[in-house]
Design a protein around this motif. Structure first.
Motif, PDB file in Angstrom:
ATOM      1  N   ASP A  49      44.773 -49.532 -79.323  1.00 38.66           N
ATOM      2  CA  ASP A  49      45.335 -49.519 -77.970  1.00 38.66           C
ATOM      3  C   ASP A  49      44.311 -48.946 -76.988  1.00 38.66           C
ATOM      4  O   ASP A  49      44.558 -48.870 -75.780  1.00 38.66           O
ATOM      5  CB  ASP A  49      46.674 -48.782 -77.908  1.00 38.66           C
ATOM      6  N   SER A  50      43.115 -48.577 -77.505  1.00 37.85           N
ATOM      7  CA  SER A  50      41.985 -48.261 -76.618  1.00 37.85           C
ATOM      8  C   SER A  50      41.602 -49.489 -75.796  1.00 37.85           C
ATOM      9  O   SER A  50      40.822 -49.378 -74.845  1.00 37.85           O
ATOM     10  CB  SER A  50      40.787 -47.755 -77.434  1.00 37.85           C
ATOM     11  N   ASP A  88      47.369 -51.592 -83.421  1.00 38.35           N
ATOM     12  CA  ASP A  88      48.049 -50.382 -82.940  1.00 38.35           C
ATOM     13  C   ASP A  88      49.402 -50.730 -82.337  1.00 38.35           C
ATOM     14  O   ASP A  88      49.511 -51.660 -81.534  1.00 38.35           O
ATOM     15  CB  ASP A  88      47.215 -49.741 -81.815  1.00 38.35           C
ATOM     16  N   LYS A 118      49.417 -49.649 -86.924  1.00 36.96           N
ATOM     17  CA  LYS A 118      49.075 -48.219 -86.914  1.00 36.96           C
ATOM     18  C   LYS A 118      49.976 -47.496 -85.914  1.00 36.96           C
ATOM     19  O   LYS A 118      50.233 -48.040 -84.833  1.00 36.96           O
ATOM     20  CB  LYS A 118      47.597 -48.002 -86.549  1.00 36.96           C
TER      21      LYS A 118
END
Ligand code: KIV
Length: 270
Positions: A49-50, A88, A118
């Motif tokens: 999610d970066s 994510d 994740k």
């Protein structure tokens, strides 16, 4: 005939831990980079999610949506022939509501074709983790500096330096392993704590800013390629200076177009 490529799975990662073979993970968000990473031999591609920061330009990871994560996941899955793809779960899709969490995880698996999801956190999200795992979906955990809690932490400092937070992390790691997560990311914690947790768990740990004793390592792709000059934490090793390469290429292109050097007749059609 080309030989069939063997996919990296949760079982492969477990075997690597037993063999003490380091696991290599990088983030990926799009088809082109994911193909290069897969061909280079990266074992796990994390659709982090970066993406909220490095792709969309948000200050934090909080704004990215489930639909956006699925979009990035689809592109990476199309490229990955050997790597395991982990997506994510975005902020708000699994905290506090395990039924909603399962629904979001199922959407990620069905729509992106990813191999695992994740989630950040331990005891506070354990009901969601259990429900997702009970549906047959592999879950990777994430402890230490969990960026979705950044407003609670009040900054990006090293986590679990104090004994009470370190003890909570040990308990969370144990709990996640007990309910069946297949690996845990340890972010920005003291190397000695990461070593202790890695040695005590039967599942692999993947470190970022957590020292050399984890079972594997992960970095954010854009950071390790030197695309983001503004981000320079101690743990980041830059393996390229792509910001300089992109800048030089653009400067040259501008010069060539302005001087009518590009395109030449050889680069034109009759
Ligand atoms: O979103 C992400 O890139 C991550 C890594 C930092 C582990 O979660």
């Amino acid at each position: 005939m080309e030989g069939k490529i063997k996919r990296i799975t949760t079982r492969t990662l477990a075997e690597m831990k037993v063999r003490r073979e380091p696991i290599v993970m990088l983030t990926a968000y799009d088809y082109t980079f994911a193909r290069l990473l897969d061909e280079a031999g990266i074992e796990v591609l994390l659709v982090g999610d970066s993406a909220s920061n490095v792709i969309a330009g948000h200050e934090t990871t909080l704004p990215i949506t489930l639909d956006e994560m699925i979009y990035h996941g689809k592109a990476v899955v199309r490229a990955a022939r050997r790597a395991m793809v982990v997506v994510d779960m975005p902020f708000g899709s699994y905290q506090g509501d395990s039924k909603g969490a399962l629904h979001a995880a199922i959407r990620i698996m069905k729509e992106s074709g990813a191999h695992a999801v994740k989630v950040e956190g331990g005891a506070s999200v354990i009901e969601s983790v259990q429900r997702i795992i009970s549906a047959g979906i592999p879950v990777m955990g994430h402890l230490g500096l969990t960026p979705q809690s950044i407003y609670q932490f009040g900054g990006y400092r090293v986590r679990a330096k104090e004994s009470s937070e370190a003890e909570r992390l040990r308990q969370d790691a144990r709990l996640l392993a007990e309910v069946g997560v297949f690996a845990i990311v340890l972010e920005k914690i003291p190397a000695s704590l990461a070593k202790e947790v890695s040695e005590s768990l039967p599942i692999p740990t993947i470190g970022i800013g957590a020292g050399p004793y984890c079972d594997g390592q992960v970095l954010v792709l854009h950071d390790m390629l030197g695309l983001n000059k503004a981000f320079s934490p101690r743990f980041l090793r830059r393996y390229a200076d792509l910001a300089a390469s992109v800048s030089e290429a653009c400067t040259q292109y501008i010069r060539d177009v302005k001087n009518r050097d590009f395109p030449s007749l050889a680069e034109s059609y009759e």
